[in-house]
Design a protein around this motif. Structure first.
Motif, short mmCIF file in Angstrom:
data_model
loop_
_atom_site.label_atom_id
_atom_site.label_comp_id
_atom_site.label_asym_id
_atom_site.label_seq_id
_atom_site.Cartn_x
_atom_site.Cartn_y
_atom_site.Cartn_z
N ARG A 200 0.23 3.80 11.50
CA ARG A 200 0.38 3.89 10.04
C ARG A 200 1.86 3.76 9.64
O ARG A 200 2.19 3.07 8.68
CB ARG A 200 -0.20 5.24 9.58
CG ARG A 200 -0.04 5.53 8.12
CD ARG A 200 -0.74 6.79 7.74
NE ARG A 200 -2.16 6.56 7.53
CZ ARG A 200 -2.69 6.11 6.39
NH1 ARG A 200 -1.91 5.81 5.37
NH2 ARG A 200 -3.98 5.95 6.26
N GLU A 201 2.73 4.37 10.45
CA GLU A 201 4.18 4.34 10.15
C GLU A 201 4.70 2.89 10.19
O GLU A 201 5.48 2.48 9.34
CB GLU A 201 4.97 5.20 11.15
CG GLU A 201 4.76 6.70 10.99
CD GLU A 201 3.37 7.17 11.40
OE1 GLU A 201 2.78 6.56 12.33
OE2 GLU A 201 2.84 8.10 10.78
N GLU B 202 3.55 1.15 7.12
CA GLU B 202 4.31 1.63 5.96
C GLU B 202 5.69 1.00 5.93
O GLU B 202 6.20 0.64 4.86
CB GLU B 202 4.38 3.17 5.96
CG GLU B 202 3.11 3.78 5.39
CD GLU B 202 2.96 5.27 5.67
OE1 GLU B 202 3.80 5.83 6.40
OE2 GLU B 202 1.98 5.85 5.17
N SER B 203 6.31 0.85 7.10
CA SER B 203 7.65 0.23 7.10
C SER B 203 7.56 -1.25 6.72
O SER B 203 8.47 -1.79 6.10
CB SER B 203 8.34 0.44 8.45
OG SER B 203 7.86 -0.48 9.39
N THR C 109 5.50 -2.41 4.52
CA THR C 109 5.26 -2.48 3.07
C THR C 109 6.50 -2.03 2.28
O THR C 109 6.57 -2.25 1.07
CB THR C 109 4.08 -1.59 2.64
OG1 THR C 109 4.37 -0.24 3.01
CG2 THR C 109 2.78 -2.02 3.27
N ALA C 110 7.45 -1.39 2.99
CA ALA C 110 8.62 -0.84 2.28
C ALA C 110 9.39 -1.93 1.55
O ALA C 110 9.81 -1.76 0.41
CB ALA C 110 9.52 -0.11 3.27
N THR D 56 -0.17 -3.86 3.21
CA THR D 56 -0.69 -3.00 2.15
C THR D 56 -2.22 -2.94 2.22
O THR D 56 -2.83 -1.87 2.08
CB THR D 56 -0.25 -3.55 0.75
OG1 THR D 56 1.17 -3.66 0.76
CG2 THR D 56 -0.68 -2.66 -0.37
N LEU E 277 -3.25 -0.81 5.20
CA LEU E 277 -3.13 0.63 4.91
C LEU E 277 -4.29 1.11 4.03
O LEU E 277 -4.84 2.19 4.24
CB LEU E 277 -1.80 0.91 4.19
CG LEU E 277 -0.56 1.01 5.10
CD1 LEU E 277 0.70 1.06 4.27
CD2 LEU E 277 -0.64 2.23 6.03
N ASP F 43 -6.92 4.02 4.70
CA ASP F 43 -7.17 5.08 3.71
C ASP F 43 -8.66 5.25 3.44
O ASP F 43 -9.14 6.34 3.14
CB ASP F 43 -6.45 4.77 2.38
CG ASP F 43 -4.94 4.93 2.52
OD1 ASP F 43 -4.50 5.56 3.51
OD2 ASP F 43 -4.21 4.41 1.66
#
Ligand SMILES: [Zn+2]
Length: 462
Positions: A326-327, A330-331, A333-334, A345, A348, A352
């Protein structure tokens, strides 16, 4: 004219038997086919949002060139049939393509593996979508108009193939190749990474395959031709509907050879752009350059293409990368401007919802084998140029036509090299699910194409 014919007949009478046999063979080579042709204009009648570049959320403002969907239905001497659809559109996703194929089957009896839906990948055409929710940033009213257009388009594709299938007439096939000079590898290496730019030392497939279709007495009826360059001469600031260079090429051929149906098939253009690009005038120039080359090839001595025709079609399960945390997602999508952000995205969001990440993507592959004379491989997705070399090695380089953007345009299909290097083509799926291709996808695809080509009857290298 009559005198010449008489002379040839007299000459043939005096030729040795072996040479007479040769003359008879060449007379039948390339014959025995039947074709049906049809085309329909699909320029949107009402303003709709354009597709291909992010950020264009308002409808087009004018029409610089009409868009067409064209069908060629082929039947060999033994009654084997196949249909190819070419279109001035960004691409058919599986969601749009599959209902079309089902309906064509109902209307014509052509099965899924006999139907090839291709697109020119013009970035100056309408959005194709059956789901308003998929159209990020587009107002609901506009999104619904795109859905209505797409449904109408599906009907038109079915109609055009049905019409072509109903009027098969005897034909003669021949094949040749030309070259274009506006193909530019667009993976530009910079100190801060690979950008969408220009890379004059990078690979690009500059070949122009040309299949000439004549009446039995030698009058041209259609030409199916290709190029492996993104239809992106016009940029994201363009609000004119246009088939881009491939649209201008077809218009040029129409003008030079009235009544001849010109059909464009895009090749492995995933990492190739036109060069230069940016204006309508340059777009027209590229289009005419390709048109002139096609017309030049048509006048050269072409190789007859004989039957029988054999088609092979299958889905290949291309592996996706599954080891994301997940991390890591997330990076990705940052940085909203990174090419990977869109797909990460969606991944993720799947996590979810409690879903597992996809392990593979089922990509359709079609192979058409014309006797011993030509193999056409039609890959799905936006295939990068590395596959040209890979497939030439796996299948042998001769009598080979490599097409892409067929049946399902789900995203870029990078090679293992491109995945290792990074860049825009590693952005992952943009339709039919979310995921990033794994390097093993390359070998999986090449093996599948080789297997299908063998099944269709191509003689393969050891
Ligand atoms: Zn593209």
């Amino acid at each position: 004219m009559k005198i010449t014919r008489l002379f040839v007949c007299l000459l043939l009478l005096f030729l040795a038997p072996s040479q007479s046999t040769f003359a008879a063979d060449t007379a039948t080579a390339g014959a025995g086919w039947k074709v049906g042709l049809s085309q329909v204009r699909v320029t949107p009648a009402h303003p709709v949002v354009m597709s291909g570049y992010g950020g264009r959320t308002k409808p087009f403002e004018g029409v610089a060139g009409d868009l067409y969907v064209k069908a060629l239905v082929i039947e060999d001497a033994e009654g084997h049939r196949a249909a190819i659809v070419t279109s001035d559109l960004l691409g058919f996703s599986a969601a749009v393509a599959e209902p079309i194929c089902e309906e064509i089957n109902t209307k014509t009896g052509l099965k899924r593996d006999q139907i090839l839906l291709t697109s020119s990948h013009t970035h100056a055409g309408p959005m194709l979508s059956l789901n308003p929710a998929d159209q990020t940033g587009v107002a609901e009213g506009e999104a619904l108009r795109s859905v209505a257009y797409t449904k109408l388009l599906q009907q038109k594709v079915v109609e055009v193939v049905t019409e072509a299938a109903a009027k098969l007439e005897p034909a003669h096939f021949s094949f040749g190749s030309g070259v274009i000079n506006f193909a530019m590898n667009r993976r530009e290496f910079t100190p801060t990474g690979i950008i969408l730019g220009v890379n004059p030392r990078g690979l690009a497939d500059r070949s122009v395959p040309v299949l000439r279709i004549d009446t039995p007495d030698g009058n041209p009826r259609a030409v199916l031709f290709g190029a492996a360059v993104h239809n992106t001469t016009l940029g994201g600031d363009n609000y004119q509907i246009c088939g881009d260079y491939a649209g201008f090429t077809q218009a040029y051929i129409d003008e030079q050879l009235p009544g001849v149906q010109a059909m464009f098939v895009l090749g492995c253009a995933g990492d190739a752009n036109p060069y230069p690009r940016g204006t309508m005038e340059i777009t027209r120039q590229h289009g005419e350059a390709l048109g002139k080359e096609v017309c030049r090839v048509l006048e050269t001595k072409l190789r007859p293409i004989s039957g029988p025709m054999k088609v092979a079609f299958d889905q290949v399960a291309l592996p996706l990368q599954t080891n994301f945390t997940r991390e890591q997602l997330e990076s990705l999508t940052a940085n909203k401007r990174s090419a990977q952000a869109f797909c990460a995205t969606k991944m993720l969001a799947a996590l979810d919802r409690g879903e597992k990440l996809l392990t593979h993507y089922d990509a359709p592959v079609t192979v058409w084998q014309f006797g011993d004379d030509l193999t056409m491989v039609a890959l799905s997705g936006e295939v990068v140029v590395d596959y040209v070399t890979l497939l030439e090695k796996a299948l042998g380089p001769n009598k080979l036509w490599l097409a892409a953007y067929a049946n399902d345009v789900f995203g870029y299909l990078p090679s293992a090299r491109v995945l290792a290097e990074g860049g825009y083509e590693t952005r992952g799926l943009y339709s039919g699910g979310a995921g990033f291709f794994a390097p093993q996808a390359e070998e999986t695809l090449v093996k599948k194409v080789r297997k299908l080509a063998g099944k269709a009857g191509r003689k393969l290298p050891e």
